[in-house]
Design a protein around this motif. Structure first.
Motif, PDB file in Angstrom:
ATOM      1  N   GLN A 154       0.839  -1.199   0.000  1.00 45.72           N
ATOM      2  CA  GLN A 154       0.000   0.000   0.000  1.00 45.72           C
ATOM      3  C   GLN A 154       0.865   1.237   0.000  1.00 45.72           C
ATOM      4  N   LYS A 155       0.280   2.342  -0.453  1.00 42.31           N
ATOM      5  CA  LYS A 155       0.980   3.617  -0.469  1.00 42.31           C
ATOM      6  C   LYS A 155       0.831   4.302   0.896  1.00 42.31           C
ATOM      7  N   PRO A 156       1.776   5.166   1.251  1.00 49.43           N
ATOM      8  CA  PRO A 156       1.621   5.934   2.492  1.00 49.43           C
ATOM      9  C   PRO A 156       0.353   6.774   2.463  1.00 49.43           C
ATOM     10  N   SER A 192      10.529   1.670  13.567  1.00 49.06           N
ATOM     11  CA  SER A 192      10.272   0.722  12.477  1.00 49.06           C
ATOM     12  C   SER A 192       9.346   1.336  11.430  1.00 49.06           C
ATOM     13  N   TRP A 193       8.432   2.180  11.861  1.00 50.76           N
ATOM     14  CA  TRP A 193       7.515   2.877  10.950  1.00 50.76           C
ATOM     15  C   TRP A 193       8.299   3.804  10.027  1.00 50.76           C
ATOM     16  N   ILE A 194       9.197   4.609  10.609  1.00 48.64           N
ATOM     17  CA  ILE A 194      10.021   5.512   9.800  1.00 48.64           C
ATOM     18  C   ILE A 194      10.913   4.712   8.850  1.00 48.64           C
ATOM     19  N   SER A 195      11.502   3.623   9.342  1.00 51.69           N
ATOM     20  CA  SER A 195      12.372   2.793   8.503  1.00 51.69           C
ATOM     21  C   SER A 195      11.607   2.227   7.312  1.00 51.69           C
ATOM     22  N   ALA A 196      10.373   1.782   7.556  1.00 53.49           N
ATOM     23  CA  ALA A 196       9.547   1.242   6.469  1.00 53.49           C
ATOM     24  C   ALA A 196       9.216   2.320   5.446  1.00 53.49           C
ATOM     25  N   LEU A 197       8.913   3.520   5.932  1.00 51.55           N
ATOM     26  CA  LEU A 197       8.591   4.618   5.013  1.00 51.55           C
ATOM     27  C   LEU A 197       9.778   4.994   4.130  1.00 51.55           C
ATOM     28  N   LYS A 198      10.975   4.907   4.678  1.00 51.69           N
ATOM     29  CA  LYS A 198      12.162   5.300   3.916  1.00 51.69           C
ATOM     30  C   LYS A 198      12.460   4.350   2.766  1.00 51.69           C
ATOM     31  N   GLN A 199      11.783   3.203   2.731  1.00 52.33           N
ATOM     32  CA  GLN A 199      11.928   2.272   1.612  1.00 52.33           C
ATOM     33  C   GLN A 199      11.009   2.631   0.443  1.00 52.33           C
ATOM     34  N   VAL A 200      10.118   3.595   0.670  1.00 54.83           N
ATOM     35  CA  VAL A 200       9.157   4.003  -0.369  1.00 54.83           C
ATOM     36  C   VAL A 200       9.820   5.029  -1.285  1.00 54.83           C
ATOM     37  N   PRO A 201       9.850   4.794  -2.605  1.00 55.59           N
ATOM     38  CA  PRO A 201      10.527   5.727  -3.517  1.00 55.59           C
ATOM     39  C   PRO A 201      10.045   7.171  -3.397  1.00 55.59           C
ATOM     40  N   GLU A 202       8.729   7.367  -3.285  1.00 56.11           N
ATOM     41  CA  GLU A 202       8.209   8.739  -3.188  1.00 56.11           C
ATOM     42  C   GLU A 202       8.735   9.454  -1.948  1.00 56.11           C
ATOM     43  N   VAL A 203       8.936   8.708  -0.863  1.00 65.98           N
ATOM     44  CA  VAL A 203       9.451   9.297   0.375  1.00 65.98           C
ATOM     45  C   VAL A 203      10.915   9.679   0.210  1.00 65.98           C
TER      46      VAL A 203
END
Length: 229
Positions: A154-156, A192-203
């Protein structure tokens, strides 16, 4: 891009609120023109579009301005109704997300206060910041009983975007304050939430380089707290 369907965003590279708007547009797949503002010499257009606060971000859609980052995110989700959606469709879950979004903005306000503090005053504000982070760490377990979302599926959304705007650059803040306050031992969910978000290209596309951001924070500090003679 025609004026009939034009989307423009006035922002500033180091502004967390502007990052929210940029990330929301990217997540929704909306094409837009980005206008980088010089906040020491604001453009006439920015002053025209946001005469009340005179600050970024400002979204201009078909020539009509929308100011304030959270208002902009609401506007984006209401105008561009195709998925991905920024807020859940379930009214209760949507309300819970909005509650924590508001709480994250309080945490962000506490963070900003530290820039104008030194010594014991700064320590007091940092202690207050960590206490609020403790509240968020425990309270958000209700929304994420099984751990943080998988952004491969899913997207952020709205809550993720605001969280990232507050904590996504914590490495720069820790280097600036010379104090590590966001540890995985104390805040496993948030980290862990921030780490997961940093794997998203748009982020990744909206995260400023740490050295550049630290230098900017030093500049702001000198503005508020001139060096002692």
């Amino acid at each position: 891009m025609t004026e009939e369907s034009s989307v423009k965003l006035h922002g500033f590279w180091a502004c967390p609120s502007a990052m929210r708007a940029i990330l929301a547009l990217k997540v929704k797949g909306i094409e837009f023109d980005y206008i980088e503002e010089d906040l020491s010499n604001k453009s006439e257009l920015l002053l025209k579009y946001n005469p009340v606060h005179k600050k970024v971000p400002v979204l201009v859609h078909n020539g009509k301005p929308v100011a304030e980052s959270l208002v902009i995110l609401d506007y984006i989700d209401e105008v561009w109704t195709d998925p991905p959606h920024l807020l859940p469709k379930d009214p209760y879950l949507r309300a819970k997300h909005r509650f924590w979004i508001t709480f994250f903005t309080l945490i962000f306000d506490t963070m900003r206060q530290t820039l104008a503090k030194e010594g014991e005053e700064r320590k007091k504000v940092l202690d207050e910041l960590v206490e609020k982070m403790d509240v968020a760490e425990q309270g958000l377990k209700e929304i994420f009983p099984n751990g943080v979302p998988c952004f491969q599926e899913q997207k952020p959304g709205y809550l993720d975007i605001v969280l990232h705007s507050v904590f996504g650059t914590h490495e720069a803040a820790e280097e600036f304050f010379e104090e590590k306050f966001m540890t995985v031992e104390r805040f496993p969910l948030l980290v862990s939430w921030i780490s997961a978000l940093k794997q998203v290209p748009e982020v990744n596309q909206v995260i400023p380089p740490v050295p550049k951001l630290v230098a900017f924070l030093q500049f702001i500090k000198q503005k508020y707290i001139p060096p002692k003679a």
